[in-house]
Design a protein around this motif. Sequence first.
Motif, PDB file in Angstrom:
ATOM      1  N   GLU A 148       0.762  -1.021  -0.040  1.00 47.45           N
ATOM      2  CA  GLU A 148      -0.428   0.039  -0.273  1.00 47.45           C
ATOM      3  C   GLU A 148       1.059   1.404   0.269  1.00 47.45           C
ATOM      4  N   SER A 149       1.870   1.405   1.054  1.00 50.21           N
ATOM      5  CA  SER A 149       2.684   2.180   0.820  1.00 50.21           C
ATOM      6  C   SER A 149       3.386   2.635  -0.003  1.00 50.21           C
ATOM      7  N   LEU A 150       3.815   1.664  -0.778  1.00 52.64           N
ATOM      8  CA  LEU A 150       4.320   1.383  -2.357  1.00 52.64           C
ATOM      9  C   LEU A 150       3.344   2.275  -3.761  1.00 52.64           C
ATOM     10  N   ILE A 151       1.788   1.610  -3.545  1.00 52.49           N
ATOM     11  CA  ILE A 151       1.782   2.168  -4.566  1.00 52.49           C
ATOM     12  C   ILE A 151       1.076   3.782  -4.240  1.00 52.49           C
ATOM     13  N   THR A 152       0.865   3.496  -2.551  1.00 51.27           N
ATOM     14  CA  THR A 152       1.071   5.204  -2.676  1.00 51.27           C
ATOM     15  C   THR A 152       1.895   6.063  -3.088  1.00 51.27           C
ATOM     16  N   ALA A 153       3.504   5.707  -3.289  1.00 50.68           N
ATOM     17  CA  ALA A 153       4.259   6.399  -3.557  1.00 50.68           C
ATOM     18  C   ALA A 153       4.496   6.809  -4.930  1.00 50.68           C
ATOM     19  N   GLN A 199       9.206  -5.437  -8.547  1.00 45.90           N
ATOM     20  CA  GLN A 199      10.082  -5.296  -8.948  1.00 45.90           C
ATOM     21  C   GLN A 199       9.438  -4.657 -10.438  1.00 45.90           C
ATOM     22  N   PRO A 200       8.513  -5.748 -11.109  1.00 48.14           N
ATOM     23  CA  PRO A 200       8.301  -5.642 -12.177  1.00 48.14           C
ATOM     24  C   PRO A 200       7.422  -4.653 -12.875  1.00 48.14           C
ATOM     25  N   GLY A 201       6.800  -4.359 -11.578  1.00 44.59           N
ATOM     26  CA  GLY A 201       5.007  -3.696 -12.029  1.00 44.59           C
ATOM     27  C   GLY A 201       5.746  -2.488 -11.592  1.00 44.59           C
ATOM     28  N   TYR A 202       7.427  -1.786 -10.969  1.00 43.69           N
ATOM     29  CA  TYR A 202       7.184  -0.203 -11.086  1.00 43.69           C
ATOM     30  C   TYR A 202       8.444  -0.272 -11.991  1.00 43.69           C
ATOM     31  N   PRO A 203       8.151   1.216 -12.872  1.00 44.26           N
ATOM     32  CA  PRO A 203       9.124   1.342 -13.396  1.00 44.26           C
ATOM     33  C   PRO A 203      10.984   2.611 -12.936  1.00 44.26           C
ATOM     34  N   PHE A 204      10.542   2.529 -11.038  1.00 45.98           N
ATOM     35  CA  PHE A 204      11.380   2.628 -10.705  1.00 45.98           C
ATOM     36  C   PHE A 204      12.550   1.658  -9.472  1.00 45.98           C
ATOM     37  N   PRO A 205      13.159   1.717  -9.120  1.00 48.10           N
ATOM     38  CA  PRO A 205      14.305   0.403  -8.027  1.00 48.10           C
ATOM     39  C   PRO A 205      13.739   0.691  -7.667  1.00 48.10           C
ATOM     40  N   LEU A 206      13.334  -1.021  -6.519  1.00 42.91           N
ATOM     41  CA  LEU A 206      12.966  -0.516  -5.111  1.00 42.91           C
ATOM     42  C   LEU A 206      14.209  -1.256  -4.258  1.00 42.91           C
ATOM     43  N   LYS A 207      14.507  -0.963  -3.224  1.00 43.96           N
ATOM     44  CA  LYS A 207      15.407  -1.730  -2.293  1.00 43.96           C
ATOM     45  C   LYS A 207      15.005  -1.403  -1.412  1.00 43.96           C
ATOM     46  N   TRP A 208      15.268  -2.305  -0.215  1.00 43.39           N
ATOM     47  CA  TRP A 208      14.961  -2.758   1.008  1.00 43.39           C
ATOM     48  C   TRP A 208      16.493  -2.990   1.762  1.00 43.39           C
ATOM     49  N   ARG A 209      16.362  -1.944   2.653  1.00 42.17           N
ATOM     50  CA  ARG A 209      17.563  -1.720   3.983  1.00 42.17           C
ATOM     51  C   ARG A 209      16.676  -2.074   5.156  1.00 42.17           C
ATOM     52  N   GLY A 210      17.573  -3.758   5.613  1.00 45.16           N
ATOM     53  CA  GLY A 210      17.411  -3.977   6.751  1.00 45.16           C
ATOM     54  C   GLY A 210      18.351  -3.786   8.238  1.00 45.16           C
ATOM     55  N   GLY A 211      18.503  -4.504   9.457  1.00 47.55           N
ATOM     56  CA  GLY A 211      18.786  -3.621  10.229  1.00 47.55           C
ATOM     57  C   GLY A 211      20.659  -4.154   9.841  1.00 47.55           C
ATOM     58  N   ASP A 212      20.723  -4.778   9.038  1.00 53.69           N
ATOM     59  CA  ASP A 212      22.771  -5.141   9.617  1.00 53.69           C
ATOM     60  C   ASP A 212      23.075  -4.101   8.433  1.00 53.69           C
ATOM     61  N   TRP A 213      22.290  -2.856   7.859  1.00 56.73           N
ATOM     62  CA  TRP A 213      22.578  -1.753   6.847  1.00 56.73           C
ATOM     63  C   TRP A 213      22.465  -0.316   8.374  1.00 56.73           C
ATOM     64  N   LEU A 214      21.517  -0.653   9.124  1.00 58.21           N
ATOM     65  CA  LEU A 214      21.413   0.067   9.673  1.00 58.21           C
ATOM     66  C   LEU A 214      22.157   0.440  10.785  1.00 58.21           C
ATOM     67  N   ASP A 215      22.333  -1.200  11.423  1.00 55.83           N
ATOM     68  CA  ASP A 215      23.854  -0.897  12.371  1.00 55.83           C
ATOM     69  C   ASP A 215      25.410  -0.215  11.827  1.00 55.83           C
ATOM     70  N   ALA A 216      25.449  -1.008  10.461  1.00 58.77           N
ATOM     71  CA  ALA A 216      26.621  -0.672   9.527  1.00 58.77           C
ATOM     72  C   ALA A 216      26.220   1.366   9.986  1.00 58.77           C
ATOM     73  N   ARG A 217      25.353   1.798   9.406  1.00 64.11           N
ATOM     74  CA  ARG A 217      25.482   3.213   9.733  1.00 64.11           C
ATOM     75  C   ARG A 217      25.961   4.017   9.962  1.00 64.11           C
ATOM     76  N   LEU A 218      25.009   3.521  11.395  1.00 63.10           N
ATOM     77  CA  LEU A 218      25.181   4.268  12.922  1.00 63.10           C
ATOM     78  C   LEU A 218      26.293   3.860  13.852  1.00 63.10           C
TER      79      LEU A 218
END
Length: 544
Positions: free
Chosen positions: A77-82, A110-129
């Motif tokens: 739902e968030s993706l469709i709205t965005a 992804q095939p339903g949208y013309p822009f790239p979709l990414k998922w950043r999880g806890g590992d990415w958050l911990d590394a950036r923090l």
Amino acid sequence: MKDGIDWAEVGSGGRFENIVSILLSTLYPDSQRIDGSGGDGGRDHQLVTDNKKDYWQSKYFLHRLRESATRKRQVTESLITAAAEQPDSWTLVTPMIPNPEELRWFDSLQPGYPFPLKWRGGDWLDARLAEHPAIVRHFMGANDQYVALLRELKQEQDAMVDGLPAAIDRLEQLAARMDHANPFYRVDFSIENGKVASASLKPKYPGAEKDFPIETRFDIVVESAQAEDGLRQRVADAFDWGEAVDIPAANIRNLNVNAPHGFAITDGSADISIGAVAAEAVQLSLQLLVQAPEGRRVAALPFHLAGRTHGAKGITLRGVDLTGMIRVRIRAEVAAGRVQLNIRSGTPSQGILPGTLLPALRFIAAASSPNTATFSIQGVPTGVAIELPDAEPLEPRYVEFIEGLARLQDVTNFPFPVPESWTNKDEYELRRAIRLLNGERIRIGAGPASFTLVRSAPDMAATISAAEFHSVAIPAFDPYVARICGHDIDLGDYTHYVQKARITSVELPENTGYRVTIDPDAGYGIEAALGVKNQPPGQPAVIE
């Protein structure tokens, strides 16, 4: 101090979104948080530039998606709205690390949208923090190090044992360490006379002051009613209209400041400077009209509005006229339907032509009581009549001089800027030039004067044979040149006129002409007028 954030301790209620948003603001200083009170449009954070829109959506999912039937629906739902906003990328941020099954499901979107979709999880958050530990310290309550740094800063300022040059290096190192210890503000030092005069907080990124607002409360104390009214008005303007104001410590009581550790104040007193609200750049045209009490238009002037600020009461617009001489401020109380107009005049821009300056001078002369003003913005009349205050009248000699210069330059096609200063002689010569342009005669001497006339001059024999006559007109051989403000201005051909004159003549050798001497009667003199016509005399000469 904890090395990272225990996401289970974060809890719901927007805290996770705050952490992610502050991290993204730190990573991308030009990005901004989205206020989701009216719907977040499928994103909690965004980075919008001229050519690109990147969106992030935070979801506080600690456990697997399959553990809740609504989690996949929330994401889609968030993706469709965005997607309706046509972003260039959309990134999902969660504290949990997606497993292969969850990644396959997410990739299937992804095939339903013309822009790239990414998922950043806890590992990415911990590394950036880990790269920005100040965020962890703030949210996990580990601020002991920050307090210790501030204590060290205070000691450094008090000691200055090695002199300022050596101390500056240590202060800069302290500032860098404090910068790493606070996610919202950096510390800037002000050095005066070899000492640290102040340490101030500056937001690290746009919107940091909203993520961690510095709240200030204080009481104002004054000793006289007059001082109270003046200070009260300045403070009111600061909050109502976003103006700047300085309040001395002598007028401050019970000062309480909620700020980062070490900068907070409880029941104190200090000098307080409230800065002006940053003006929003606008490009608007303003037309001000001045009307007499009976409704007749007496002046009009265009302005350029370039700044707009917002305060608690309403909107302030600021602009300047084309000469740079007149500045206007319009305050609009939208709720009350009231408009205030403030007009200030100063010195015109250098290099301005008199013809350009003249409408501004006429506007200033008219913009005072009992006249009223109306205005239009972008050509749209507001229909609001504004009373004008009593104003200091312009010096008539100044206006007369500019009017004369404008007239002279228009007729002679000899433009030059308004001089920074001029003399009484310049004014005198300009008045004479304007009289000539108006067809009048001016006195140029008392006489006698001698002229050489060619033999073929009309009616020469009759002219010379008379010892006295009522008047005579003799064309000049050179143009009339007025010297004004260092400029020699050619007004064109002119004629000498003499009334009540006595004439004597001497015939020149080889019959080439006559040398004529004209001696006016007392009180008349020799006059000049533009043109070369032998016209009959006018009124008696004006003695200047």
